[in-house]
Design a protein around this motif. Sequence first.
Motif, PDB file in Angstrom:
ATOM      1  N   LEU A   1       0.813  -1.220   0.000  1.00 38.92           N
ATOM      2  CA  LEU A   1       0.000   0.000   0.000  1.00 38.92           C
ATOM      3  C   LEU A   1       0.847   1.271   0.000  1.00 38.92           C
ATOM      4  CD1 LEU A   1      -2.780  -1.104   2.522  1.00 38.92           C
ATOM      5  CD2 LEU A   1      -2.765  -1.294   0.029  1.00 38.92           C
ATOM      6  N   GLU A   2       2.116   1.146  -0.346  1.00 33.36           N
ATOM      7  CA  GLU A   2       3.029   2.285  -0.312  1.00 33.36           C
ATOM      8  C   GLU A   2       2.530   3.449  -1.179  1.00 33.36           C
ATOM      9  OE1 GLU A   2       5.816   4.750   0.928  1.00 33.36           O
ATOM     10  OE2 GLU A   2       5.397   2.778   1.778  1.00 33.36           O
ATOM     11  N   ASP A   3       1.966   3.151  -2.348  1.00 34.68           N
ATOM     12  CA  ASP A   3       1.455   4.218  -3.219  1.00 34.68           C
ATOM     13  C   ASP A   3       0.350   5.014  -2.529  1.00 34.68           C
ATOM     14  OD1 ASP A   3       3.223   3.507  -5.192  1.00 34.68           O
ATOM     15  OD2 ASP A   3       1.751   2.386  -6.379  1.00 34.68           O
ATOM     16  N   PHE A   4      -0.456   4.361  -1.699  1.00 34.33           N
ATOM     17  CA  PHE A   4      -1.501   5.056  -0.946  1.00 34.33           C
ATOM     18  C   PHE A   4      -0.881   5.948   0.119  1.00 34.33           C
ATOM     19  CE2 PHE A   4      -3.752   1.411  -2.624  1.00 34.33           C
ATOM     20  CZ  PHE A   4      -4.982   1.942  -2.981  1.00 34.33           C
ATOM     21  N   HIS A   5       0.109   5.420   0.835  1.00 37.04           N
ATOM     22  CA  HIS A   5       0.730   6.163   1.925  1.00 37.04           C
ATOM     23  C   HIS A   5       1.452   7.417   1.415  1.00 37.04           C
ATOM     24  CE1 HIS A   5      -0.328   3.107   4.795  1.00 37.04           C
ATOM     25  NE2 HIS A   5       0.299   2.177   4.083  1.00 37.04           N
ATOM     26  N   GLN A   6       1.985   7.364   0.208  1.00 39.12           N
ATOM     27  CA  GLN A   6       2.699   8.510  -0.351  1.00 39.12           C
ATOM     28  C   GLN A   6       1.775   9.693  -0.637  1.00 39.12           C
ATOM     29  OE1 GLN A   6       4.982   7.220  -3.723  1.00 39.12           O
ATOM     30  NE2 GLN A   6       6.329   5.949  -2.483  1.00 39.12           N
TER      31      GLN A   6
ATOM     32  N   PRO B   1      -5.315   4.241   4.862  1.00 36.64           N
ATOM     33  CA  PRO B   1      -5.854   3.751   3.603  1.00 36.64           C
ATOM     34  C   PRO B   1      -6.176   2.253   3.641  1.00 36.64           C
ATOM     35  CG  PRO B   1      -3.679   4.734   3.270  1.00 36.64           C
ATOM     36  CD  PRO B   1      -4.023   4.889   4.698  1.00 36.64           C
ATOM     37  N   ALA B   2      -5.462   1.485   4.449  1.00 40.87           N
ATOM     38  CA  ALA B   2      -5.758   0.053   4.580  1.00 40.87           C
ATOM     39  C   ALA B   2      -7.157  -0.146   5.163  1.00 40.87           C
ATOM     40  CB  ALA B   2      -4.713  -0.633   5.447  1.00 40.87           C
ATOM     41  N   VAL B   3      -7.498   0.672   6.139  1.00 43.79           N
ATOM     42  CA  VAL B   3      -8.829   0.590   6.747  1.00 43.79           C
ATOM     43  C   VAL B   3      -9.895   0.960   5.725  1.00 43.79           C
ATOM     44  CG1 VAL B   3     -10.344   1.623   8.486  1.00 43.79           C
ATOM     45  CG2 VAL B   3      -8.022   0.958   9.098  1.00 43.79           C
ATOM     46  N   LEU B   4      -9.679   2.055   5.010  1.00 49.58           N
ATOM     47  CA  LEU B   4     -10.658   2.479   4.004  1.00 49.58           C
ATOM     48  C   LEU B   4     -10.823   1.418   2.919  1.00 49.58           C
ATOM     49  CD1 LEU B   4      -9.663   6.243   3.677  1.00 49.58           C
ATOM     50  CD2 LEU B   4     -11.592   5.263   4.938  1.00 49.58           C
ATOM     51  N   LEU B   5      -9.717   0.832   2.499  1.00 52.33           N
ATOM     52  CA  LEU B   5      -9.765  -0.211   1.475  1.00 52.33           C
ATOM     53  C   LEU B   5     -10.557  -1.423   1.968  1.00 52.33           C
ATOM     54  CD1 LEU B   5      -8.849  -1.065  -1.349  1.00 52.33           C
ATOM     55  CD2 LEU B   5      -6.740  -1.915  -0.306  1.00 52.33           C
ATOM     56  N   LYS B   6     -10.310  -1.844   3.202  1.00 48.36           N
ATOM     57  CA  LYS B   6     -11.046  -2.984   3.760  1.00 48.36           C
ATOM     58  C   LYS B   6     -12.535  -2.677   3.855  1.00 48.36           C
ATOM     59  CE  LYS B   6      -8.104  -3.405   7.227  1.00 48.36           C
ATOM     60  NZ  LYS B   6      -7.461  -3.852   8.472  1.00 48.36           N
TER      61      LYS B   6
ATOM     62  N   GLY C   1      -9.202   5.105  -7.138  1.00 46.58           N
ATOM     63  CA  GLY C   1      -9.637   4.030  -8.024  1.00 46.58           C
ATOM     64  C   GLY C   1      -8.512   3.420  -8.834  1.00 46.58           C
ATOM     65  N   GLU C   2      -7.651   4.263  -9.370  1.00 48.72           N
ATOM     66  CA  GLU C   2      -6.535   3.775 -10.186  1.00 48.72           C
ATOM     67  C   GLU C   2      -5.546   2.968  -9.348  1.00 48.72           C
ATOM     68  OE1 GLU C   2      -2.955   5.931 -12.505  1.00 48.72           O
ATOM     69  OE2 GLU C   2      -4.965   6.542 -13.161  1.00 48.72           O
ATOM     70  N   LEU C   3      -5.280   3.452  -8.133  1.00 52.11           N
ATOM     71  CA  LEU C   3      -4.368   2.727  -7.236  1.00 52.11           C
ATOM     72  C   LEU C   3      -4.963   1.384  -6.796  1.00 52.11           C
ATOM     73  CD1 LEU C   3      -3.045   5.581  -4.919  1.00 52.11           C
ATOM     74  CD2 LEU C   3      -1.843   4.444  -6.790  1.00 52.11           C
ATOM     75  N   ILE C   4      -6.261   1.381  -6.547  1.00 55.08           N
ATOM     76  CA  ILE C   4      -6.937   0.135  -6.157  1.00 55.08           C
ATOM     77  C   ILE C   4      -6.867  -0.865  -7.303  1.00 55.08           C
ATOM     78  CG2 ILE C   4      -9.148  -0.909  -5.521  1.00 55.08           C
ATOM     79  CD1 ILE C   4      -9.792   1.782  -4.087  1.00 55.08           C
ATOM     80  N   ALA C   5      -7.152  -0.405  -8.510  1.00 54.62           N
ATOM     81  CA  ALA C   5      -7.088  -1.289  -9.681  1.00 54.62           C
ATOM     82  C   ALA C   5      -5.671  -1.835  -9.864  1.00 54.62           C
ATOM     83  CB  ALA C   5      -7.539  -0.538 -10.926  1.00 54.62           C
ATOM     84  N   LYS C   6      -4.678  -0.990  -9.627  1.00 53.21           N
ATOM     85  CA  LYS C   6      -3.273  -1.406  -9.765  1.00 53.21           C
ATOM     86  C   LYS C   6      -2.914  -2.517  -8.770  1.00 53.21           C
ATOM     87  CE  LYS C   6       1.348   0.578  -9.454  1.00 53.21           C
ATOM     88  NZ  LYS C   6       2.106   1.777  -9.118  1.00 53.21           N
TER      89      LYS C   6
END
Length: 124
Positions: free
Chosen positions: A41-46, A60-65, A113-118
Amino acid sequence: MARYKPIHQGVKLLAVDFDRQILPGTFEYALRHLVDKELDLEDFHQRYKNDVQGAAAFDPAVLLKIILLAYSRGIISSRKIESACRENMLFIAISGDSQPHFTTLAAFIANAGELIAKLFDLAH
């Protein structure tokens, strides 16, 4: 006439161990393991620049879950997802009782959305 023990179906204050709500072998268990231990999840943290100043952000891990659990249940409205985070024990457990506002959830979905798809792109 027979007497029965009362059945409580309304509000009740309970001490709850969130970890024990996520049972092995369930989707929630796999989701938590995948997001917490397997995905990078590094791209999210950046994207967050609040190390020194600014308000604390939701992980972001919480939001993703939360989002993935909601979508797996057919819940796609950010307002309904917010409600689930306040009222549904699985959502409370998976989010660690974070309770993000619907605007936070909607912005995360719209902007990540793009990061999630990636994350789930098998070609990478």
